[in-house]
Motif scaffolding. Structure first.
Motif, mmCIF file in Angstrom:
data_model
loop_
_atom_site.group_PDB
_atom_site.id
_atom_site.type_symbol
_atom_site.label_atom_id
_atom_site.label_comp_id
_atom_site.label_asym_id
_atom_site.label_seq_id
_atom_site.Cartn_x
_atom_site.Cartn_y
_atom_site.Cartn_z
ATOM 1 N N GLY A 178 -35.681 -93.979 -3.593
ATOM 2 C CA GLY A 178 -34.581 -94.209 -2.671
ATOM 3 C C GLY A 178 -33.444 -94.986 -3.302
ATOM 4 O O GLY A 178 -32.323 -94.963 -2.820
ATOM 5 N N GLY A 179 -33.709 -95.675 -4.399
ATOM 6 C CA GLY A 179 -32.730 -96.602 -4.939
ATOM 7 C C GLY A 179 -31.625 -96.005 -5.771
ATOM 8 O O GLY A 179 -30.456 -96.086 -5.420
ATOM 9 N N SER A 180 -31.990 -95.316 -6.868
ATOM 10 C CA SER A 180 -30.969 -94.974 -7.854
ATOM 11 C C SER A 180 -30.145 -93.746 -7.476
ATOM 12 O O SER A 180 -28.935 -93.714 -7.686
ATOM 13 C CB SER A 180 -31.616 -94.782 -9.219
ATOM 14 N N GLY A 181 -30.766 -92.739 -6.931
ATOM 15 C CA GLY A 181 -30.022 -91.538 -6.561
ATOM 16 C C GLY A 181 -29.657 -90.697 -7.769
ATOM 17 O O GLY A 181 -29.763 -91.121 -8.911
ATOM 18 N N LEU A 182 -29.247 -89.457 -7.485
ATOM 19 C CA LEU A 182 -28.809 -88.524 -8.520
ATOM 20 C C LEU A 182 -27.324 -88.286 -8.336
ATOM 21 O O LEU A 182 -26.863 -88.127 -7.208
ATOM 22 C CB LEU A 182 -29.488 -87.173 -8.322
ATOM 23 N N SER A 183 -26.569 -88.198 -9.444
ATOM 24 C CA SER A 183 -25.165 -87.821 -9.310
ATOM 25 C C SER A 183 -25.080 -86.310 -9.064
ATOM 26 O O SER A 183 -25.914 -85.541 -9.561
ATOM 27 C CB SER A 183 -24.385 -88.208 -10.562
ATOM 28 N N VAL A 184 -24.094 -85.912 -8.265
ATOM 29 C CA VAL A 184 -23.925 -84.514 -7.857
ATOM 30 C C VAL A 184 -22.464 -84.156 -8.093
ATOM 31 O O VAL A 184 -21.585 -84.648 -7.377
ATOM 32 C CB VAL A 184 -24.294 -84.332 -6.361
ATOM 33 N N SER A 195 -17.713 -85.295 -6.780
ATOM 34 C CA SER A 195 -18.539 -86.281 -7.473
ATOM 35 C C SER A 195 -19.170 -87.187 -6.438
ATOM 36 O O SER A 195 -18.501 -88.013 -5.821
ATOM 37 C CB SER A 195 -17.674 -87.091 -8.442
ATOM 38 N N GLY A 196 -20.449 -86.999 -6.188
ATOM 39 C CA GLY A 196 -21.155 -87.794 -5.195
ATOM 40 C C GLY A 196 -22.494 -88.248 -5.740
ATOM 41 O O GLY A 196 -22.797 -88.078 -6.919
ATOM 42 N N SER A 197 -23.285 -88.838 -4.855
ATOM 43 C CA SER A 197 -24.629 -89.268 -5.219
ATOM 44 C C SER A 197 -25.556 -88.948 -4.065
ATOM 45 O O SER A 197 -25.162 -89.049 -2.888
ATOM 46 C CB SER A 197 -24.648 -90.768 -5.484
ATOM 47 N N THR A 198 -26.790 -88.601 -4.387
ATOM 48 C CA THR A 198 -27.767 -88.342 -3.326
ATOM 49 C C THR A 198 -28.001 -89.591 -2.464
ATOM 50 O O THR A 198 -28.503 -89.470 -1.355
ATOM 51 C CB THR A 198 -29.104 -87.858 -3.912
ATOM 52 N N ARG A 199 -27.610 -90.759 -2.988
ATOM 53 C CA ARG A 199 -27.658 -91.997 -2.176
ATOM 54 C C ARG A 199 -26.832 -91.884 -0.909
ATOM 55 O O ARG A 199 -27.097 -92.545 0.083
ATOM 56 C CB ARG A 199 -27.069 -93.162 -2.978
ATOM 57 N N ASP A 200 -25.765 -91.057 -0.973
ATOM 58 C CA ASP A 200 -24.833 -90.951 0.158
ATOM 59 C C ASP A 200 -25.238 -89.884 1.167
ATOM 60 O O ASP A 200 -24.476 -89.581 2.093
ATOM 61 C CB ASP A 200 -23.424 -90.650 -0.364
#
Ligand code: ZN
Length: 258
Positions: A178-184, A195-200
């Motif tokens: 849950g913490g780091s996420g993947l860039s997308v 440019s996003g992150s799975t965190r969002d």
């Protein structure tokens, strides 16, 4: 581990890729049985296919708040599910064909999950054990037709509107981490557009798998597309598109007309 699907003289075959990008052919899909046939091909002169031939491509809309907003939509209270037909899948490095019916076709880069075993009504906690791996997915969309039709089947279902691949990677911790996420990210002609992150994500990957599995049984090899970050925009003939997710191999394709 890293897997591909390649064209051979006897039809499409799944393969395990080693560190030299040699494709070791498998007897069956790797989520069924990891048995190598003993044949190996260098990837350089092998036709790469989309890394899976699914029974369905199940997708979620408006799963990044900033993207929902850019299109003037509310963030949904529950995941908004839709399907893309398997006929929309495009092999890596292929050409997305702009349909004559649309004047506005847009890119959406998405994390694609590959289901590893039959999955029905699982909890978010159980979800990770049903996922085989990850690849890059494009949810190409005829935005004008999506608005006109209200529902999404035509706008997102044209042939070539689901570029997928190039490889399935199994060693990402995206679902459980849950913490780091993947860039997308998505770029068009070398210019970064999304440019996003799975965190969002509004609904995280585990929640999505659980929610989807309560709507329909997910079969081994099914593809789940998990929504796109903000920055979607139009594509025209001749554009070169690159989709890059976390540490996955990038997915590239071009835009053309029939
Ligand atoms: Zn999408």
């Amino acid at each position: 581990m890293k897997f591909a699907r390649v064209q051979t003289s006897i039809g499409p075959k799944y393969a395990r890729l080693d560190e030299n990008d040699t494709a070791h052919l498998l007897a069956e899909a790797p989520w069924i049985h990891l048995k190598e046939t003993g044949e190996a091909l260098p990837l350089t002169n092998t036709k790469l296919l989309a890394p899976v031939a699914p029974s369905k491509v199940l997708c979620v809309g408006r799963n990044y708040a900033a993207h929902a907003k850019e299109l003037g939509n509310e963030v949904p209270k529950e995941p908004l599910l839709f399907l893309k037909p398997p006929s929309s899948i495009l092999d890596p490095f292929g050409t997305v064909i702009l349909p004559q019916q649309s004047a506005r076709v847009e890119h959406e880069v998405e994390v694609a999950l590959i289901v590893g075993k039959r999955c029905a009504r699982v909890s978010p906690k159980e979800a990770a054990s049903y996922i085989f791996g990850y690849t890059c997915g494009g949810d190409i969309t005829a935005r004008d037709l999506q608005r006109a039709d209200v529902q999404f089947s035509r706008a997102k279902g044209f042939d070539t509107f689901c570029p997928l691949g190039p490889f399935i990677e199994t060693d990402l911790q995206a679902l459980t981490d849950g913490g780091s996420g993947l860039s997308v990210q998505c770029s068009v002609n070398g210019v970064l557009k999304q440019s996003g992150s799975t965190r969002d994500m509004v609904f995280n990957l585990a929640t999505l798998v659980s929610y989807m599995s309560h709507a329909m049984t997910l079969e081994p090899g099914d593809v789940l597309l998990t929504g796109t970050p903000e920055g979607v925009g139009p594509l025209v003939s001749g554009d070169r598109v690159a989709m890059v997710i976390g540490g996955l191999s990038p997915l590239a394709f071009v835009i053309g007309t029939a």
